[in-house]
Design a protein around this motif. Structure first.
Motif, PDB file in Angstrom:
ATOM      1  N   LYS A 162       0.728  -1.239  -0.031  1.00 38.73           N
ATOM      2  CA  LYS A 162      -0.108  -0.161  -0.026  1.00 38.73           C
ATOM      3  C   LYS A 162       0.945   1.263   0.080  1.00 38.73           C
ATOM      4  O   LYS A 162       0.530   2.381  -0.511  1.00 38.73           O
ATOM      5  N   LYS A 163       1.848   1.353   0.778  1.00 39.05           N
ATOM      6  CA  LYS A 163       2.992   2.393   0.728  1.00 39.05           C
ATOM      7  C   LYS A 163       3.321   2.704  -0.805  1.00 39.05           C
ATOM      8  O   LYS A 163       3.379   3.722  -1.039  1.00 39.05           O
ATOM      9  N   ASP A 164       3.699   1.636  -1.474  1.00 38.74           N
ATOM     10  CA  ASP A 164       4.159   1.996  -2.931  1.00 38.74           C
ATOM     11  C   ASP A 164       3.092   2.475  -3.687  1.00 38.74           C
ATOM     12  O   ASP A 164       3.328   3.272  -4.645  1.00 38.74           O
ATOM     13  N   ALA A 165       1.839   1.884  -3.468  1.00 36.54           N
ATOM     14  CA  ALA A 165       0.754   2.162  -4.325  1.00 36.54           C
ATOM     15  C   ALA A 165       0.444   3.672  -4.154  1.00 36.54           C
ATOM     16  O   ALA A 165       0.163   4.415  -4.997  1.00 36.54           O
ATOM     17  N   GLU A 166       0.629   4.245  -2.562  1.00 38.57           N
ATOM     18  CA  GLU A 166       0.271   5.689  -2.427  1.00 38.57           C
ATOM     19  C   GLU A 166       0.977   6.599  -3.077  1.00 38.57           C
ATOM     20  O   GLU A 166       0.846   7.635  -3.616  1.00 38.57           O
ATOM     21  N   VAL A 167       2.537   5.851  -3.348  1.00 40.10           N
ATOM     22  CA  VAL A 167       3.572   7.033  -4.124  1.00 40.10           C
ATOM     23  C   VAL A 167       3.153   6.835  -5.632  1.00 40.10           C
ATOM     24  O   VAL A 167       3.175   7.847  -6.271  1.00 40.10           O
ATOM     25  N   ALA A 168       2.860   5.839  -6.153  1.00 44.09           N
ATOM     26  CA  ALA A 168       2.301   5.816  -7.225  1.00 44.09           C
ATOM     27  C   ALA A 168       1.153   6.533  -7.767  1.00 44.09           C
ATOM     28  O   ALA A 168       1.033   6.957  -8.758  1.00 44.09           O
ATOM     29  N   CYS A 169       0.164   6.501  -6.752  1.00 44.62           N
ATOM     30  CA  CYS A 169      -1.036   7.114  -7.137  1.00 44.62           C
ATOM     31  C   CYS A 169      -0.830   8.918  -7.018  1.00 44.62           C
ATOM     32  O   CYS A 169      -1.290   9.577  -7.783  1.00 44.62           O
ATOM     33  N   ARG A 170       0.078   9.235  -6.115  1.00 50.83           N
ATOM     34  CA  ARG A 170       0.472  10.477  -6.038  1.00 50.83           C
ATOM     35  C   ARG A 170       1.277  11.069  -7.262  1.00 50.83           C
ATOM     36  O   ARG A 170       0.899  12.056  -7.478  1.00 50.83           O
ATOM     37  N   GLN A 171       2.043  10.044  -7.633  1.00 48.50           N
ATOM     38  CA  GLN A 171       2.991  10.524  -8.886  1.00 48.50           C
ATOM     39  C   GLN A 171       1.776  10.759 -10.209  1.00 48.50           C
ATOM     40  O   GLN A 171       2.018  11.577 -10.960  1.00 48.50           O
ATOM     41  N   LEU A 172       0.929   9.746 -10.264  1.00 48.13           N
ATOM     42  CA  LEU A 172      -0.176  10.045 -11.063  1.00 48.13           C
ATOM     43  C   LEU A 172      -1.135  10.982 -10.778  1.00 48.13           C
ATOM     44  O   LEU A 172      -1.895  11.674 -12.012  1.00 48.13           O
ATOM     45  N   VAL A 198      10.296  -2.637  -4.938  1.00 48.35           N
ATOM     46  CA  VAL A 198      10.267  -1.285  -4.590  1.00 48.35           C
ATOM     47  C   VAL A 198       9.761  -1.246  -3.031  1.00 48.35           C
ATOM     48  O   VAL A 198       9.193  -1.956  -2.502  1.00 48.35           O
ATOM     49  N   GLU A 199      10.745  -0.431  -2.415  1.00 46.68           N
ATOM     50  CA  GLU A 199      10.411  -0.043  -0.938  1.00 46.68           C
ATOM     51  C   GLU A 199      10.319   1.233  -0.488  1.00 46.68           C
ATOM     52  O   GLU A 199      10.954   1.870  -0.362  1.00 46.68           O
ATOM     53  N   CYS A 200       8.920   1.714  -0.615  1.00 43.79           N
ATOM     54  CA  CYS A 200       8.577   3.209  -0.362  1.00 43.79           C
ATOM     55  C   CYS A 200       8.246   3.498   1.007  1.00 43.79           C
ATOM     56  O   CYS A 200       7.609   2.494   1.857  1.00 43.79           O
ATOM     57  N   ARG A 201       8.648   4.562   1.600  1.00 40.47           N
ATOM     58  CA  ARG A 201       7.979   4.931   2.810  1.00 40.47           C
ATOM     59  C   ARG A 201       6.591   5.384   2.750  1.00 40.47           C
ATOM     60  O   ARG A 201       5.831   5.531   3.880  1.00 40.47           O
ATOM     61  N   GLY A 202       6.166   5.722   1.592  1.00 38.64           N
ATOM     62  CA  GLY A 202       4.839   6.291   1.470  1.00 38.64           C
ATOM     63  C   GLY A 202       4.607   7.942   1.252  1.00 38.64           C
ATOM     64  O   GLY A 202       3.716   8.339   0.850  1.00 38.64           O
ATOM     65  N   THR A 203       5.907   8.631   1.484  1.00 42.97           N
ATOM     66  CA  THR A 203       5.889  10.129   1.327  1.00 42.97           C
ATOM     67  C   THR A 203       6.593  10.497   0.025  1.00 42.97           C
ATOM     68  O   THR A 203       6.600  11.749  -0.041  1.00 42.97           O
ATOM     69  N   GLU A 204       7.263   9.665  -0.524  1.00 41.22           N
ATOM     70  CA  GLU A 204       8.019   9.959  -1.858  1.00 41.22           C
ATOM     71  C   GLU A 204       7.173  10.874  -2.857  1.00 41.22           C
ATOM     72  O   GLU A 204       6.055  10.504  -2.785  1.00 41.22           O
ATOM     73  N   ARG A 205       7.766  11.625  -3.680  1.00 40.44           N
ATOM     74  CA  ARG A 205       6.909  12.349  -4.810  1.00 40.44           C
ATOM     75  C   ARG A 205       6.748  11.283  -5.910  1.00 40.44           C
ATOM     76  O   ARG A 205       5.963  11.495  -6.673  1.00 40.44           O
ATOM     77  N   SER A 206       7.836  10.434  -6.276  1.00 43.78           N
ATOM     78  CA  SER A 206       7.773   9.261  -7.421  1.00 43.78           C
ATOM     79  C   SER A 206       8.351   8.003  -6.892  1.00 43.78           C
ATOM     80  O   SER A 206       9.071   7.901  -5.707  1.00 43.78           O
ATOM     81  N   LEU A 207       8.147   6.902  -7.696  1.00 50.03           N
ATOM     82  CA  LEU A 207       8.576   5.800  -7.311  1.00 50.03           C
ATOM     83  C   LEU A 207      10.186   5.664  -7.409  1.00 50.03           C
ATOM     84  O   LEU A 207      10.891   4.932  -6.836  1.00 50.03           O
ATOM     85  N   TRP A 208      10.786   6.603  -8.413  1.00 52.85           N
ATOM     86  CA  TRP A 208      12.119   6.858  -8.314  1.00 52.85           C
ATOM     87  C   TRP A 208      12.814   6.987  -7.015  1.00 52.85           C
ATOM     88  O   TRP A 208      14.318   7.208  -7.137  1.00 52.85           O
ATOM     89  N   ASP A 209      12.017   8.207  -6.187  1.00 56.13           N
ATOM     90  CA  ASP A 209      12.761   8.530  -5.065  1.00 56.13           C
ATOM     91  C   ASP A 209      12.711   7.216  -3.997  1.00 56.13           C
ATOM     92  O   ASP A 209      13.343   7.533  -2.924  1.00 56.13           O
ATOM     93  N   CYS A 210      12.138   6.229  -4.158  1.00 56.12           N
ATOM     94  CA  CYS A 210      12.126   5.035  -3.355  1.00 56.12           C
ATOM     95  C   CYS A 210      13.233   4.206  -3.189  1.00 56.12           C
ATOM     96  O   CYS A 210      14.094   4.248  -4.428  1.00 56.12           O
TER      97      CYS A 210
END
Length: 303
Positions: A162-172, A198-210
């Motif tokens: 879900k954290k990774d999805a949060e970043v993807a949805c934000r980037q979209l 992919v390991e995101c915290r959920g606060t990144e602006r894009s997946l590339w920041d994870c």
């Protein structure tokens, strides 16, 4: 270092076979080309289960970069990149050898033009333009694909949450994530698998920041493509006038179209142009209200 695969004609399912390697596109020579190799290329590009090697074209000498020769795929190979071949070499073919031209039996399914547009390969390409979703009912749900090194590729569902999805949805620009999906829920993609683990915290602006290794190690296949289902809420608002009116903002055209499609999904009948006109009208009213407030403030100061 393998990157992407394509057939150069407009339909993407016929023409000269090319591979993207070491930052450039190059051709593939037809020496030792087998029917199994042709079929695997068509399957990997989403162009049907088979095809044929075009041999009646007026070939001349092969010129330019030619990355591969003697590609021999077998029935056990599930990806073009697993097939044995001669070593990668920008001049791997003899001048007199024929380059590979393939016609596949199928055609790729059509996608919405707003979702199919390629990201410009330049510094002006924004983070939002480097991601898209395919297979969903709008631009806020579907298989996640990212733009990298001149080609669209997918994301592996290993550790996808879900954290990774949060970043993807934000980037979209599609608001909070509803769910993180895997196992090619919206169908299998083609080409490279750009992101794994992919390991995101959920606060990144894009997946590339994870935290994520780039490239395909071969451990992930397209049957594990990751997907998202976003809420579709309008999250592309950027304040124009400080913190006074955070609800007033601006969106680029693709984002407005995405907003219109998500609102159309929720309303169940209003057309996209009508929704966009309503949004623009509301923004204009807010702008007029702001100007009226400034006029009244100026009058009060004069008094």
């Amino acid at each position: 270092e393998f990157m992407a695969l394509k057939l150069e004609n407009r339909d993407g399912c016929s023409g000269r076979l090319q591979v993207f390697y070491n930052g450039t596109w190059g051709r593939v020579c037809s020496n030792s080309m087998t029917p199994s190799t042709v079929s695997l290329v068509c399957k990997q590009l989403g162009c049907g289960d088979g095809g044929f090697l075009e041999t009646d074209l007026p070939y001349g000498k092969v010129s330019g970069r030619t990355w591969l020769d003697r590609v021999e795929c077998g029935k056990r190979n599930s990806s073009f990149w697993q097939c044995p071949s001669a070593p990668w070499n920008p001049q791997s073919c003899d001048d007199q050898q024929e380059e590979t031209h393939i016609s596949c039996s199928g055609r790729r399914p059509e996608t919405h033009p707003a979702l199919a547009a390629e990201c410009p390969n330049s510094t002006s390409c924004t983070e939002m333009e480097k991601i898209r979703v395919i297979g969903g009912e709008d631009g806020c749900s579907g298989r996640v694909e990212v733009w990298h090194r001149g080609a669209w590729g997918t994301v592996c569902d290993d550790s996808w949450d879900k954290k990774d999805a949060e970043v993807a949805c934000r980037q979209l620009g599609c608001g909070p994530a509803i769910s993180a999906l895997g196992k090619a829920t919206f169908g299998e993609g083609t080409g490279p698998i750009w992101l794994q683990q992919v390991e995101c915290r959920g606060t990144e602006r894009s997946l590339w920041d994870c935290k994520v290794p780039c490239g395909n190690s071969g451990a992930c296949q397209h049957k594990e493509d990751a997907a998202v289902n976003c809420s579709g809420e309008w999250q592309c608002l950027v304040p124009l006038f400080g913190d006074m009116f955070p609800q007033l903002g601006s969106c680029r055209t693709p984002e407005l179209l995405r907003v219109g499609m998500s609102l159309q999904r929720k309303s169940g009948g209003v057309s996209v142009p009508v929704v966009i006109c309503i949004i623009l009208g509301a923004m204009l009213c807010l702008l007029l209200a702001l100007l009226a407030g400034q006029v009244q403030s100026a009058r009060a100061q004069r008094r």
